[in-house]
Design a protein around this motif. Structure first.
Motif, PDB file in Angstrom:
ATOM      1  N   THR A   1      17.698  -5.906  30.215  1.00  0.00           N
ATOM      2  CA  THR A   1      18.393  -5.070  31.032  1.00  0.00           C
ATOM      3  C   THR A   1      18.859  -5.769  32.237  1.00  0.00           C
ATOM      4  OG1 THR A   1      16.416  -4.042  32.318  1.00  0.00           O
ATOM      5  CG2 THR A   1      17.364  -3.064  30.257  1.00  0.00           C
ATOM      6  N   GLN A   2      19.936  -5.296  33.130  1.00  0.00           N
ATOM      7  CA  GLN A   2      20.132  -5.898  34.190  1.00  0.00           C
ATOM      8  C   GLN A   2      20.814  -4.909  35.101  1.00  0.00           C
ATOM      9  OE1 GLN A   2      21.978  -6.892  31.379  1.00  0.00           O
ATOM     10  NE2 GLN A   2      23.580  -5.281  31.872  1.00  0.00           N
ATOM     11  N   ILE A   3      21.033  -5.166  36.472  1.00  0.00           N
ATOM     12  CA  ILE A   3      21.720  -4.452  37.426  1.00  0.00           C
ATOM     13  C   ILE A   3      23.194  -4.561  37.122  1.00  0.00           C
ATOM     14  CG2 ILE A   3      22.300  -3.959  39.708  1.00  0.00           C
ATOM     15  CD1 ILE A   3      19.241  -4.682  40.494  1.00  0.00           C
ATOM     16  N   ASP A   4      23.730  -3.421  37.030  1.00  0.00           N
ATOM     17  CA  ASP A   4      25.410  -3.708  36.511  1.00  0.00           C
ATOM     18  C   ASP A   4      26.211  -3.163  37.878  1.00  0.00           C
ATOM     19  OD1 ASP A   4      25.956  -4.477  33.996  1.00  0.00           O
ATOM     20  OD2 ASP A   4      24.683  -2.754  33.450  1.00  0.00           O
ATOM     21  N   VAL A   5      27.206  -3.856  38.528  1.00  0.00           N
ATOM     22  CA  VAL A   5      27.788  -3.295  39.660  1.00  0.00           C
ATOM     23  C   VAL A   5      29.203  -3.460  39.214  1.00  0.00           C
ATOM     24  CG1 VAL A   5      28.723  -4.135  41.961  1.00  0.00           C
ATOM     25  CG2 VAL A   5      26.199  -4.557  41.325  1.00  0.00           C
ATOM     26  N   ASP A   6      29.722  -2.155  38.980  1.00  0.00           N
ATOM     27  CA  ASP A   6      31.467  -1.962  38.343  1.00  0.00           C
ATOM     28  C   ASP A   6      32.229  -1.337  39.543  1.00  0.00           C
ATOM     29  OD1 ASP A   6      31.187  -2.832  35.731  1.00  0.00           O
ATOM     30  OD2 ASP A   6      29.538  -1.259  35.518  1.00  0.00           O
ATOM     31  N   ILE A   7      33.154  -2.165  39.748  1.00  0.00           N
ATOM     32  CA  ILE A   7      34.222  -1.736  40.975  1.00  0.00           C
ATOM     33  C   ILE A   7      35.554  -1.367  40.154  1.00  0.00           C
ATOM     34  CG2 ILE A   7      35.491  -2.620  42.789  1.00  0.00           C
ATOM     35  CD1 ILE A   7      33.506  -4.716  43.175  1.00  0.00           C
ATOM     36  N   TYR A   8      35.652  -0.148  40.319  1.00  0.00           N
ATOM     37  CA  TYR A   8      36.958   0.744  39.807  1.00  0.00           C
ATOM     38  C   TYR A   8      38.063   0.900  41.146  1.00  0.00           C
ATOM     39  CZ  TYR A   8      33.643   1.581  35.990  1.00  0.00           C
ATOM     40  OH  TYR A   8      32.971   1.419  35.064  1.00  0.00           O
ATOM     41  N   SER A   9      39.342   1.406  40.748  1.00  0.00           N
ATOM     42  CA  SER A   9      40.030   1.511  41.686  1.00  0.00           C
ATOM     43  C   SER A   9      39.518   2.465  42.782  1.00  0.00           C
ATOM     44  CB  SER A   9      41.515   1.830  41.435  1.00  0.00           C
ATOM     45  OG  SER A   9      41.501   2.109  40.188  1.00  0.00           O
ATOM     46  N   ASP A  10      38.892   3.434  42.561  1.00  0.00           N
ATOM     47  CA  ASP A  10      38.334   4.737  43.228  1.00  0.00           C
ATOM     48  C   ASP A  10      37.051   4.542  43.640  1.00  0.00           C
ATOM     49  OD1 ASP A  10      37.558   4.994  40.732  1.00  0.00           O
ATOM     50  OD2 ASP A  10      37.842   7.466  40.678  1.00  0.00           O
ATOM     51  N   ARG A  11      36.150   3.837  43.241  1.00  0.00           N
ATOM     52  CA  ARG A  11      34.823   4.075  43.336  1.00  0.00           C
ATOM     53  C   ARG A  11      33.811   2.656  43.021  1.00  0.00           C
ATOM     54  NH1 ARG A  11      35.705   5.539  38.079  1.00  0.00           N
ATOM     55  NH2 ARG A  11      34.118   5.101  36.564  1.00  0.00           N
TER      56      ARG A  11
ATOM     57  N   VAL B   1      24.418   0.485  38.870  1.00  0.00           N
ATOM     58  CA  VAL B   1      23.641   1.094  37.765  1.00  0.00           C
ATOM     59  C   VAL B   1      22.481   0.250  37.663  1.00  0.00           C
ATOM     60  CG1 VAL B   1      23.529   1.865  35.488  1.00  0.00           C
ATOM     61  CG2 VAL B   1      25.612   2.157  36.565  1.00  0.00           C
ATOM     62  N   SER B   2      21.223   0.771  37.875  1.00  0.00           N
ATOM     63  CA  SER B   2      20.068   0.120  37.899  1.00  0.00           C
ATOM     64  C   SER B   2      19.128   0.625  36.517  1.00  0.00           C
ATOM     65  CB  SER B   2      19.227  -0.040  38.869  1.00  0.00           C
ATOM     66  OG  SER B   2      19.049   1.147  39.393  1.00  0.00           O
ATOM     67  N   PRO B   3      18.335  -0.172  35.823  1.00  0.00           N
ATOM     68  CA  PRO B   3      17.470   0.426  34.857  1.00  0.00           C
ATOM     69  C   PRO B   3      16.222   0.935  35.499  1.00  0.00           C
ATOM     70  CG  PRO B   3      17.923  -1.975  34.507  1.00  0.00           C
ATOM     71  CD  PRO B   3      18.260  -1.598  35.800  1.00  0.00           C
TER      72      PRO B   3
ATOM     73  N   TYR C   1      20.446   9.470  34.321  1.00  0.00           N
ATOM     74  CA  TYR C   1      20.525   9.399  32.979  1.00  0.00           C
ATOM     75  C   TYR C   1      19.072   8.813  32.411  1.00  0.00           C
ATOM     76  CZ  TYR C   1      25.365   9.329  34.112  1.00  0.00           C
ATOM     77  OH  TYR C   1      26.553   9.781  34.583  1.00  0.00           O
ATOM     78  N   PRO C   2      18.907   9.166  30.896  1.00  0.00           N
ATOM     79  CA  PRO C   2      17.768   8.673  30.512  1.00  0.00           C
ATOM     80  C   PRO C   2      17.483   7.113  30.475  1.00  0.00           C
ATOM     81  CG  PRO C   2      18.582  10.132  29.101  1.00  0.00           C
ATOM     82  CD  PRO C   2      19.509   9.959  30.093  1.00  0.00           C
ATOM     83  N   GLY C   3      16.409   6.715  31.589  1.00  0.00           N
ATOM     84  CA  GLY C   3      16.142   5.188  31.509  1.00  0.00           C
ATOM     85  C   GLY C   3      17.106   4.385  32.476  1.00  0.00           C
ATOM     86  N   PHE C   4      17.950   5.034  33.043  1.00  0.00           N
ATOM     87  CA  PHE C   4      18.703   4.364  34.180  1.00  0.00           C
ATOM     88  C   PHE C   4      19.314   5.399  35.255  1.00  0.00           C
ATOM     89  CE2 PHE C   4      21.815   5.078  30.868  1.00  0.00           C
ATOM     90  CZ  PHE C   4      23.003   5.224  31.718  1.00  0.00           C
ATOM     91  N   LEU C   5      19.580   4.602  36.280  1.00  0.00           N
ATOM     92  CA  LEU C   5      20.210   5.358  37.629  1.00  0.00           C
ATOM     93  C   LEU C   5      21.689   4.864  37.788  1.00  0.00           C
ATOM     94  CD1 LEU C   5      17.512   6.052  39.792  1.00  0.00           C
ATOM     95  CD2 LEU C   5      17.886   7.659  38.480  1.00  0.00           C
ATOM     96  N   ASP C   6      22.478   5.919  38.211  1.00  0.00           N
ATOM     97  CA  ASP C   6      23.807   5.183  38.597  1.00  0.00           C
ATOM     98  C   ASP C   6      24.056   5.718  40.033  1.00  0.00           C
ATOM     99  OD1 ASP C   6      26.423   4.751  39.246  1.00  0.00           O
ATOM    100  OD2 ASP C   6      27.373   5.649  37.388  1.00  0.00           O
ATOM    101  N   LEU C   7      24.050   4.841  41.024  1.00  0.00           N
ATOM    102  CA  LEU C   7      24.178   5.280  42.368  1.00  0.00           C
ATOM    103  C   LEU C   7      25.969   5.079  42.657  1.00  0.00           C
ATOM    104  CD1 LEU C   7      22.323   4.274  45.507  1.00  0.00           C
ATOM    105  CD2 LEU C   7      24.593   4.978  45.689  1.00  0.00           C
ATOM    106  N   ARG C   8      26.610   5.882  43.099  1.00  0.00           N
ATOM    107  CA  ARG C   8      28.079   5.944  43.138  1.00  0.00           C
ATOM    108  C   ARG C   8      28.667   5.953  44.635  1.00  0.00           C
ATOM    109  NH1 ARG C   8      31.498   9.177  38.626  1.00  0.00           N
ATOM    110  NH2 ARG C   8      30.775   7.476  37.387  1.00  0.00           N
ATOM    111  N   LEU C   9      29.447   5.050  44.719  1.00  0.00           N
ATOM    112  CA  LEU C   9      30.068   5.194  46.183  1.00  0.00           C
ATOM    113  C   LEU C   9      31.660   5.177  46.157  1.00  0.00           C
ATOM    114  CD1 LEU C   9      28.146   2.418  47.921  1.00  0.00           C
ATOM    115  CD2 LEU C   9      27.636   4.850  48.208  1.00  0.00           C
ATOM    116  N   PHE C  10      32.313   6.116  46.705  1.00  0.00           N
ATOM    117  CA  PHE C  10      33.912   6.372  46.651  1.00  0.00           C
ATOM    118  C   PHE C  10      34.381   5.545  47.539  1.00  0.00           C
ATOM    119  CE2 PHE C  10      31.920   9.928  44.430  1.00  0.00           C
ATOM    120  CZ  PHE C  10      32.532  10.125  43.032  1.00  0.00           C
ATOM    121  N   ASP C  11      35.538   5.075  47.168  1.00  0.00           N
ATOM    122  CA  ASP C  11      36.487   4.358  47.849  1.00  0.00           C
ATOM    123  C   ASP C  11      37.041   5.411  48.861  1.00  0.00           C
ATOM    124  OD1 ASP C  11      38.732   3.157  49.043  1.00  0.00           O
ATOM    125  OD2 ASP C  11      39.301   1.920  47.104  1.00  0.00           O
ATOM    126  N   LYS C  12      36.901   5.216  50.165  1.00  0.00           N
ATOM    127  CA  LYS C  12      37.323   6.039  51.278  1.00  0.00           C
ATOM    128  C   LYS C  12      38.849   6.039  51.457  1.00  0.00           C
ATOM    129  CE  LYS C  12      34.749   6.546  55.025  1.00  0.00           C
ATOM    130  NZ  LYS C  12      33.956   6.070  56.188  1.00  0.00           N
TER     131      LYS C  12
END
Length: 459
Positions: free
Chosen positions: A295-305, A309-311, A375-386
């Motif tokens: 597994t790995q840490i995933d950093v996904d940048i979208y237009s709004d957030r 995600v970490s295991p 979620y089962p097995g991982f966490l998603d920390l979400r920050l929104f684009d101000k």
């Protein structure tokens, strides 16, 4: 009589139960590997005097005494460290002449091996109804579960020369800009009294290259993963370097600029507060479950957030939303990794990281507040684009402005400055950005242009 007539909750062999008619003293490995596997797992039972088809025919008292003695001998001579075992008996007939022997094996605190001779040791793990030799990956994962991923004392002596990335991290964020002393690291139990590094500190060592340090960063066009990947980077190496490079990836792929004010002026504004991004990444590195292989840490940048995600499962008894805002209790999954970040002044023992993120969003509406999705097995920390809904009043900073802003913090190398811009080519970056700033007298270089240690600073 079937085994479930004696033990109503036992229907078949599985990860916790195994049936044996007898324990063969001439081939002890055939049954002793199950003891080893149970000790390396969650524990379990071997029922002796039970056939494969669940018939509980039982053993005599004499046979049971011989079986218990055999187990004791094999445990003493071949199983290291010795497994903790207790016994129970239940009669299979009205006259109490035959009994099923229940051999209970407890989970061990360390890795248990079966030893034959001086140099042949094997580790076994439990499958669904069978015990199998552990692969190298299984042993690594097992070691992390048994010892904790970061709290085992290694045979490597701590020296600043081998932890230069970590030392630089400490100097950047500690209030006095100093490197931690050996005494300080010993007080935090990051290194032993004899100076040996704990396994958590080894993950900050300059040459660390474990797969469990992987961070995958992606910039997406749009608000989901159906869009195009505009930029990506796979980061692996010491955790201190991973943190630094992940922050640089986010910095160069998020907006920093100016907001028009009612009086006609302008105010600096960011899509994401710097302190919120830093706290989110520190939290992901400190609390991820490093024992989950692949597994790995995933950093996904979208237009709004941004989704980080970490295991690892959520450790607290209540859901994130059940705690008052900014009052999430602090539980450390990886005590030494967290202590290393604490020494670097990047993590508070009181668990104030979430509070820092919330404070940085205090001027944002409720729908844009930081949140944690479990979620089962991982966490998603979400920050929104101000700035996502305020793009019309937003003027993005130029690369030159970003460079000057960064140099207000401290002198930086060419690589560090280029990382916050859109430039991929070093030569073009120097030609278009750095050289004009030098010529205009806004920045100066300390050191030779060919020296890897040279830095730029504001004049």
């Amino acid at each position: 009589m079937k085994i479930n007539e004696l033990y109503s909750d036992i229907l078949t062999e599985d990860t916790k139960y195994e049936f044996k008619a007898i324990l063969n003293p001439n081939e002890p490995l055939k049954w002793a590997k199950t003891i080893v596997a149970y000790a390396n797992g969650e524990g379990g039972y071997i029922f002796v005097g039970v056939s494969d088809n669940r018939d509980a025919f039982g053993l005599s008292i004499e046979e049971i005494d011989k079986t218990k003695n055999l187990i004791s001998v094999i445990n003493d001579r071949h199983i290291f460290p010795h497994a903790k075992i207790t016994y129970g008996m239940r009669s299979v007939d009205d006259n109490a002449e035959k009994f099923v022997l229940a051999v209970k094996v407890f989970s061990a605190d360390s890795i248990v091996r079966y030893r034959e001779g001086d140099f042949n040791e094997n580790v076994y793990i439990r499958g669904d109804g069978n015990s199998t030799p552990a692969t190298p990956e299984d042993i690594i994962s097992l070691s992390k579960r048994k010892f904790g991923v970061d709290n085992e004392t290694t045979d490597f002596i701590y020296s600043e020369d081998n932890w230069s990335d970590y030392i630089d991290l400490c100097k950047e964020f500690r209030n006095d800009k100093s490197a931690p002393t050996v005494k300080e690291l010993q007080n935090e139990e990051i290194i032993s009294k004899d100076g040996f590094a704990k396994s958590g500190l080894m993950m900050f060592k300059d040459d660390y290259s474990g797969e469990d340090s992987l961070i995958c960063c992606r910039l997406w066009r749009g608000t989901d993963k159906t869009g195009t990947v505009l930029d990506s980077e796979k980061i692996k190496g010491p955790l201190s370097k991973g943190l630094k490079l992940a922050l640089q990836f986010i910095e160069r792929n998020t907006k920093t600029g100016w907001k028009k004010t009612p009086d006609g002026g302008r105010e600096e504004i960011r899509s994401y507060p710097k302190e919120a991004i830093r706290e989110a990444m520190v939290n992901a590195i400190a609390h991820r479950d490093y024992s989950i292989y692949g597994t790995q840490i995933d950093v996904d940048i979208y237009s709004d957030r941004i989704d980080i995600v970490s295991p690892g499962s959520w450790l607290l008894p209540k859901d994130y939303n059940e705690y008052p805002q900014g009052a999430i209790p602090s539980i450390r999954r990886n005590t030494i990794i967290a202590a290393c970040l604490d020494v670097a002044n990047l993590m508070e023992r009181g668990g104030t990281g979430f509070q820092t993120m919330i404070e940085s969003y205090k001027d944002s509406p409720e729908e844009k507040q930081p949140c944690v999705m479990i979620y089962p097995g991982f966490l998603d920390l979400r920050l929104f684009d101000k700035l996502y809904q305020a793009e019309d009043s937003f003027v993005e900073k130029s690369d030159t402005e970003k460079i000057l802003e960064l140099l207000k913090e401290s002198p930086k190398s060419t690589k560090e400055l280029q990382a916050v811009t859109s430039y991929k080519s070093r030569s073009r970056f120097l030609e278009d950005i750095i050289n004009p700033l030098i010529e205009d007298g806004k920045i100066v270089r300390d050191g030779s242009p060919k020296s890897p240690t040279s830095v730029f600073r504001l004049k």
